[in-house]
Motif scaffolding. Structure first.
Motif, PDB file in Angstrom:
ATOM      1  N   ASP A 127      37.512  17.386 -30.214  1.00  0.00           N
ATOM      2  CA  ASP A 127      38.816  17.846 -30.661  1.00  0.00           C
ATOM      3  C   ASP A 127      39.022  19.268 -30.148  1.00  0.00           C
ATOM      4  OD1 ASP A 127      40.913  19.041 -32.325  1.00  0.00           O
ATOM      5  OD2 ASP A 127      40.735  17.256 -33.576  1.00  0.00           O
ATOM      6  N   ARG A 132      36.529  16.011 -35.638  1.00  0.00           N
ATOM      7  CA  ARG A 132      37.718  15.534 -34.936  1.00  0.00           C
ATOM      8  C   ARG A 132      38.724  14.996 -35.946  1.00  0.00           C
ATOM      9  NH1 ARG A 132      37.421  11.141 -32.377  1.00  0.00           N
ATOM     10  NH2 ARG A 132      35.505  10.331 -33.311  1.00  0.00           N
ATOM     11  N   SER A 154      37.992  22.119 -32.264  1.00  0.00           N
ATOM     12  CA  SER A 154      36.564  22.355 -32.496  1.00  0.00           C
ATOM     13  C   SER A 154      35.849  22.754 -31.208  1.00  0.00           C
ATOM     14  CB  SER A 154      35.898  21.082 -33.051  1.00  0.00           C
ATOM     15  OG  SER A 154      36.394  20.750 -34.320  1.00  0.00           O
ATOM     16  N   LYS A 200      39.117  14.976 -41.693  1.00  0.00           N
ATOM     17  CA  LYS A 200      38.384  15.040 -40.425  1.00  0.00           C
ATOM     18  C   LYS A 200      37.400  13.887 -40.313  1.00  0.00           C
ATOM     19  CE  LYS A 200      34.462  17.880 -41.909  1.00  0.00           C
ATOM     20  NZ  LYS A 200      34.701  17.804 -43.348  1.00  0.00           N
ATOM     21  N   GLU A 202      42.647  14.440 -27.756  1.00  0.00           N
ATOM     22  CA  GLU A 202      41.206  14.569 -27.630  1.00  0.00           C
ATOM     23  C   GLU A 202      40.780  14.835 -26.196  1.00  0.00           C
ATOM     24  OE1 GLU A 202      39.441  11.768 -31.213  1.00  0.00           O
ATOM     25  OE2 GLU A 202      39.926  10.818 -29.297  1.00  0.00           O
TER      26      GLU A 202
END
Length: 349
Positions: A141, A103, A144, A123, A43
């Motif tokens: 994430d 995420r 994304s 997700k 992350e």
């Protein structure tokens, strides 16, 4: 190798942040001091600079999307990466980024393997937690997240992270079966719709815009609509049908108009989310072979493409910049239909 820094250092030694929390559906929005989230190995931690208000936030605020309060909403955030997990590649501290609120995707299901990560059943959505687009920091994430072109300011980039990519994906869907240079109806030209007009114009479509608000119709003309029609004053006999109609309003009458405004063998691209079920004359759809084609925002690749296209064609959403402590006023104004374009909230003013 991924670059890792410390949250405390990036935040001047502080370990907490302010988050704008919806305490109950349709209730007050409260500024709370909460811990800064810690990214895992895959992350990014992003210090937000700007985030804009979307109708999906309003739907979540009213309890229509299933989010439970207390929750921090906001899913059009722009910011700077201040920490990366040890497994992250492609991003570094200092990158200006924007991201969609998904995420924890599995990267192994049919959706993930086809680059449709937002449909992964595993997700986690940012709009279900206490840190979202209206908090000072948020987790992102990499699947994304995209880098924001330097030529686009944070304020102008924020609306493109949902309104922009949704509009772009809608017009890209039109382009799969209908060439540029042809007429296109767009119904609902508010926060998403006026950007859709801009992308449609850039792709060569001749747009007729429909809305019930004259200020939004004027905005559509500024963004390239050849015609702008108040649908409250429109007789069925005056409708000029097009091969494709994009419905961005979530109102039931907008969808009824969308079907009427579409030619035989045509498609209604469904973007707007109604608050209740819609009723269609199925026999009419069958006899004319009119299809309803829903789209859901867009992929990471769509987001990247929409930003690059905005930079190339200088597509700039209409915005009003506000202070983050004015957020509740924005929710109320949008619920009353008093917002033209997008309201963008800054964290530094």
């Amino acid at each position: 190798m991924a670059t890792t820094t410390t949250t405390a250092k990036q935040n001047g030694g502080a370990k907490t942040m302010k988050s704008q929390i919806v305490t109950e559906h349709n209730g007050p929005i409260e500024s709370r001091e909460i811990p800064i989230p810690v990214p895992n190995a895959n992350e990014l931690l992003v210090k937000l600079t700007a985030s804009s208000l979307c109708m999906s936030d309003i739907a979540a605020y009213a309890g229509h999307l299933g989010q439970r309060a207390p929750v921090c909403l906001g899913h059009e955030p722009v910011g700077v990466v201040v920490e990366t997990g040890s497994g992250v590649v492609g991003f570094k501290v200092g990158d200006k980024v924007g991201f969609m609120p998904f995420r924890g995707m599995c990267h192994d299901c049919e959706e993930c393997l086809s680059n449709q990560h937002r449909f992964c059943d595993k997700k986690h959505e940012g709009m279900t937690q206490l840190y979202g687009g209206f908090s000072e920091y948020a987790l992102a994430d990499p699947f994304s997240t995209v880098k924001i072109p330097e030529s686009i300011s944070d304020d102008l980039a924020a609306p493109l992270l949902c309104a922009g990519v949704t509009a772009y994906n809608a017009i890209k869907t039109v382009a799969k079966q209908q060439p540029g240079g042809t007429p296109l109806n767009i119904i609902g030209v508010g926060g998403v719709g006026h950007v859709a007009v801009a992308y449609a114009k850039a792709m060569g479509y001749r747009v007729t815009a429909f809305d019930i608000a004259d200020d939004k119709l004027e905005l559509a003309k500024e963004y390239g609509a050849e015609n702008a029609i108040n649908s409250m004053k429109l007789a069925d006999s005056d409708i000029v049908k097009t091969q494709t109609t994009v419905v961005i309003s979530g109102a039931a009458p907008a969808y009824a108009l969308g079907v009427k405004a579409t030619k035989k063998h045509g498609r209604v691209i469904a973007v707007g989310v109604p608050h209740g079920p819609l009723t269609f004359d199925m026999l009419d759809l069958i006899l004319r072979e009119v299809s309803i084609v829903p789209i859901c925002q867009g992929s990471k690749e769509d987001l990247d493409a929409c930003l690059k296209m905005a930079a190339l064609y200088k597509i700039k959403p209409t915005i009003s910049v506000k202070k983050i402590d004015q957020l509740e006023d924005g929710f109320k104004a949008m619920m009353k239909g008093e917002v033209t374009g997008r309201w963008v909230y800054r964290f530094d003013n």
